[in-house]
Design a protein around this motif. Structure first.
Motif, mmCIF file in Angstrom:
data_model
loop_
_atom_site.group_PDB
_atom_site.id
_atom_site.type_symbol
_atom_site.label_atom_id
_atom_site.label_comp_id
_atom_site.label_asym_id
_atom_site.label_seq_id
_atom_site.Cartn_x
_atom_site.Cartn_y
_atom_site.Cartn_z
ATOM 1 N N GLY A 1 -24.177 16.134 41.574
ATOM 2 C CA GLY A 1 -23.821 16.097 40.159
ATOM 3 C C GLY A 1 -23.074 17.316 39.689
ATOM 4 N N VAL A 2 -23.196 18.434 40.407
ATOM 5 C CA VAL A 2 -22.458 19.629 40.006
ATOM 6 C C VAL A 2 -20.968 19.439 40.179
ATOM 7 C CG1 VAL A 2 -24.378 21.164 40.535
ATOM 8 C CG2 VAL A 2 -22.697 20.658 42.314
ATOM 9 N N LEU A 3 -20.570 18.407 40.937
ATOM 10 C CA LEU A 3 -19.148 18.118 41.117
ATOM 11 C C LEU A 3 -18.536 17.472 39.890
ATOM 12 C CD1 LEU A 3 -19.326 16.646 44.732
ATOM 13 C CD2 LEU A 3 -18.651 18.964 44.088
ATOM 14 N N ILE A 4 -19.376 16.979 38.991
ATOM 15 C CA ILE A 4 -18.859 16.310 37.800
ATOM 16 C C ILE A 4 -18.247 17.332 36.866
ATOM 17 C CG2 ILE A 4 -19.424 14.870 35.819
ATOM 18 C CD1 ILE A 4 -21.773 13.809 37.346
ATOM 19 N N SER A 5 -17.043 17.077 36.445
ATOM 20 C CA SER A 5 -16.442 17.886 35.397
ATOM 21 C C SER A 5 -16.655 17.178 34.073
ATOM 22 C CB SER A 5 -14.944 18.074 35.649
ATOM 23 O OG SER A 5 -14.343 18.805 34.618
ATOM 24 N N TYR B 1 -3.841 32.054 45.378
ATOM 25 C CA TYR B 1 -3.785 30.936 44.421
ATOM 26 C C TYR B 1 -4.711 29.799 44.832
ATOM 27 C CZ TYR B 1 -1.984 26.739 42.152
ATOM 28 O OH TYR B 1 -1.874 25.556 41.467
ATOM 29 N N LEU B 2 -4.648 29.420 46.110
ATOM 30 C CA LEU B 2 -5.494 28.333 46.581
ATOM 31 C C LEU B 2 -6.974 28.709 46.503
ATOM 32 C CD1 LEU B 2 -3.431 27.131 49.683
ATOM 33 C CD2 LEU B 2 -3.521 26.111 47.414
ATOM 34 N N TYR B 3 -7.295 29.953 46.838
ATOM 35 C CA TYR B 3 -8.686 30.409 46.766
ATOM 36 C C TYR B 3 -9.175 30.393 45.320
ATOM 37 C CZ TYR B 3 -12.700 33.585 46.976
ATOM 38 O OH TYR B 3 -13.939 34.150 46.841
ATOM 39 N N PHE B 4 -8.343 30.870 44.409
ATOM 40 C CA PHE B 4 -8.768 30.941 43.005
ATOM 41 C C PHE B 4 -8.980 29.562 42.413
ATOM 42 C CE2 PHE B 4 -8.157 31.254 38.446
ATOM 43 C CZ PHE B 4 -8.905 32.372 38.119
ATOM 44 N N THR B 5 -8.018 28.648 42.633
ATOM 45 C CA THR B 5 -8.095 27.333 42.000
ATOM 46 C C THR B 5 -9.130 26.429 42.662
ATOM 47 O OG1 THR B 5 -6.225 26.598 43.377
ATOM 48 C CG2 THR B 5 -5.738 27.376 41.147
ATOM 49 N N TYR C 1 -13.909 26.393 40.479
ATOM 50 C CA TYR C 1 -15.095 25.559 40.701
ATOM 51 C C TYR C 1 -16.370 26.316 40.317
ATOM 52 C CZ TYR C 1 -18.770 23.121 43.250
ATOM 53 O OH TYR C 1 -19.930 22.483 43.587
ATOM 54 N N ALA C 2 -16.421 27.621 40.678
ATOM 55 C CA ALA C 2 -17.589 28.426 40.312
ATOM 56 C C ALA C 2 -17.712 28.550 38.795
ATOM 57 C CB ALA C 2 -17.488 29.812 40.956
ATOM 58 N N LEU C 3 -16.577 28.704 38.113
ATOM 59 C CA LEU C 3 -16.613 28.785 36.654
ATOM 60 C C LEU C 3 -17.166 27.502 36.040
ATOM 61 C CD1 LEU C 3 -13.218 30.572 35.862
ATOM 62 C CD2 LEU C 3 -15.513 31.502 35.550
ATOM 63 N N THR D 1 -20.666 28.588 34.265
ATOM 64 C CA THR D 1 -20.401 28.867 32.854
ATOM 65 C C THR D 1 -21.263 27.973 31.963
ATOM 66 O OG1 THR D 1 -18.112 29.421 33.402
ATOM 67 C CG2 THR D 1 -18.599 29.027 31.099
ATOM 68 N N ASN D 2 -21.749 28.535 30.893
ATOM 69 C CA ASN D 2 -22.500 27.758 29.926
ATOM 70 C C ASN D 2 -21.665 26.577 29.448
ATOM 71 O OD1 ASN D 2 -23.332 27.146 26.924
ATOM 72 N ND2 ASN D 2 -25.079 28.198 27.825
ATOM 73 N N TYR D 3 -22.316 25.442 29.243
ATOM 74 C CA TYR D 3 -21.580 24.218 28.906
ATOM 75 C C TYR D 3 -20.746 24.356 27.633
ATOM 76 C CZ TYR D 3 -24.914 22.955 25.195
ATOM 77 O OH TYR D 3 -25.657 22.916 24.045
ATOM 78 N N LYS D 4 -21.087 25.313 26.782
ATOM 79 C CA LYS D 4 -20.319 25.508 25.558
ATOM 80 C C LYS D 4 -18.959 26.155 25.817
ATOM 81 C CE LYS D 4 -24.480 26.099 22.710
ATOM 82 N NZ LYS D 4 -25.216 27.019 21.801
ATOM 83 N N TYR D 5 -18.770 26.701 27.019
ATOM 84 C CA TYR D 5 -17.528 27.419 27.335
ATOM 85 C C TYR D 5 -16.851 26.831 28.574
ATOM 86 C CZ TYR D 5 -19.907 30.685 24.245
ATOM 87 O OH TYR D 5 -20.572 31.251 23.177
ATOM 88 N N ARG D 6 -17.003 25.532 28.782
ATOM 89 C CA ARG D 6 -16.387 24.908 29.949
ATOM 90 C C ARG D 6 -14.861 24.908 29.877
ATOM 91 N NH1 ARG D 6 -20.459 21.795 32.397
ATOM 92 N NH2 ARG D 6 -21.972 23.394 32.986
#
Length: 449
Positions: A19-23, A377-381, A386-388, A392-397
């Motif tokens: 479920g963490v894969l869900i955006s 670039y590939l590492y960041f994106t 993904y880590a963000l 990140t709190n759901y209010k700041y997605r």
């Protein structure tokens, strides 16, 4: 009953991990039909609710069937679960009693867990298997909507419609999760940025340096157009989801431009890595094979992304589609790096024989910089963004969306600047002093290696 409850918890664990894969960018109105579904848990949506959040669930034609005794309808139902209470609900066991000194022998059904917010069970359905109710969210948080079946050997047939939204002060509904309401504006802003970027690039390639422009530069123009159209379609898609709960057909445009910009981006990176068009007019066989691998993989990745994004975690095989998407995306990222490595190796070998050390060093330095930036670039994106999304709190997605777009814009600006068409570029506009200095630099580098 105990075995069924354990199976339901095991299914819940699997959905919790995946479920963490869900955006949670869009909780648009969803409607799905299930036919003899044997799953113990079904994850429908994840959504961030504000102070006036609502969840509406409509079930039609619900009919459980079992090869054993008639299923207990109170053991099948819907509930909400927050991320904070997720593992407590999965692993929570009933307290020991005089009648049951060993609670692990008869674990509770997740529907009766104190850590979940129960909505209704099949015992609340009418005679035709219908139920429709809207539930207010009393405690704002990010919740996942689940269906659970703790009845043994039970299959369920039903049609389910879900609406998850926040109510604005004027009474209108906002179907975007809290923290994602600004996403349409973010995509619109970057669409305007790409329009300006494209105008500047066309001025450079078609007006100032049109005689120095190569085929790769025209392909780069196509990449900018695709990225601009992608941002426009994403902004429209998210806007209509926010206001109406459905994308009004913009999802088709969104996935189409997502496919086009993904294919062109990886093709441009691979072709620049080979030095095609502006360094050499042809591709070697191994370089052609890279493109023959990358392009079909990108098509497969975008098909998987469309399935994941357009259906939802309630789809059987949804976890598999996620795995396909991640695998082919990583494979593309690895494949496009090979041409850059081959070009650097070829330049190093040619520096020993062509007598043009300065040109070779300039090319080698440029390709090294490009290699490092592509990896960054590939590492960041793929990793940082993904880590963000997950920490990140759901209010700041919205931060993860903005970070990805900023990184992409910065990468495009670097790539287009470094490989822009120019009459006098750093490959050829070199004097004798620079040539001698470059020869010494290459010798020192070879000595160090």
């Amino acid at each position: 009953m105990a075995r069924a409850a354990t199976a339901a918890r095991a299914a819940l664990i699997l959905l919790a991990v995946s479920g963490v894969l869900i955006s949670p960018a869009a909780a648009e109105i969803k409607q799905e039909f299930f036919k003899d579904d044997p799953r113990g848990s079904i994850l429908f949506e994840k959504f961030g609710f504000g102070p006036h959040g609502m969840v509406s669930v409509s079930v039609t034609g619900a009919r459980p069937s079992s090869t054993l005794a008639k299923p207990d309808l109170s053991q099948l139902g819907f509930f909400l679960l927050s991320d904070e209470a997720l593992f407590e609900a999965i692993y929570e066991q009933p307290p020991p009693t005089d009648l049951n000194p060993n609670p692990e022998s008869s674990p509770n059904c997740v529907l009766s867990s104190p850590y979940v917010i129960p909505l209704f069970t099949f015992a609340d359905l009418d005679a035709s298997g219908h139920y429709n109710k809207t539930f207010p969210i009393t405690h704002p948080d990010e919740y996942s909507l689940f269906f659970a079946s703790c009845a043994p050997e039970t299959k369920v047939t039903m049609e389910v419609r879900t609406d998850m939204y926040n109510t604005n002060l004027d009474g209108t509904k906002d179907y975007l999760s809290v923290g994602m309401a600004s996403v349409p504006a973010i995509y619109a802003f970057f669409a305007v940025c790409y329009v300006a970027f494209l105008a500047g690039w066309l001025y450079i390639t078609l007006y100032r340096n049109r005689l120095s422009a190569h085929r790769i530069h025209h392909l780069m123009t196509g990449l900018l157009v695709a990225r601009m159209l992608y941002c426009i379609s994403a902004a429209e898609d998210q806007y209509y989801i926010r206001t109406a709960g459905t994308p009004h057909g913009w999802d088709i445009m969104f996935y189409m431009f997502q496919l086009v910009k993904g294919v062109i981006l990886f093709a441009v990176i691979a072709l620049i890595g080979t030095g095609w068009s502006f360094l050499k007019p042809f591709l070697q066989d191994k370089e052609k094979k890279v493109l023959m691998v990358v392009i079909p993989l990108q098509v497969a990745a975008n098909i998987a992304a469309a399935v994941v994004g357009e259906t939802g975690p309630f789809l059987q095989g949804w976890v598999t589609w996620n795995q396909i998407f991640l695998f082919v995306d990583v494979a593309c990222c690895c494949a496009v790096l090979f041409p850059v490595v081959w070009s650097m190796r070829s330049l190093r070998e040619s520096s020993k024989t062509d007598g043009k050390a300065a040109r070779t060093l300039a090319k080698l330095t440029l390709f090294r910089q490009f290699y490092v930036v592509v990896i960054g670039y590939l590492y960041f994106t793929r990793i940082i963004v993904y880590a963000l999304k997950t920490i990140t709190n759901y209010k700041y997605r919205w931060v993860s969306v903005a970070a990805e777009e900023v990184a992409t814009m910065a990468f495009y600006m670097f790539m287009f600047y470094m490989f822009r068409p120019a009459e006098r570029n750093q490959y050829f506009a070199l004097d004798d002093d620079e040539e001698e200095a470059a020869e010494m630099a290459l010798r020192e580098e070879e000595f160090e290696l």
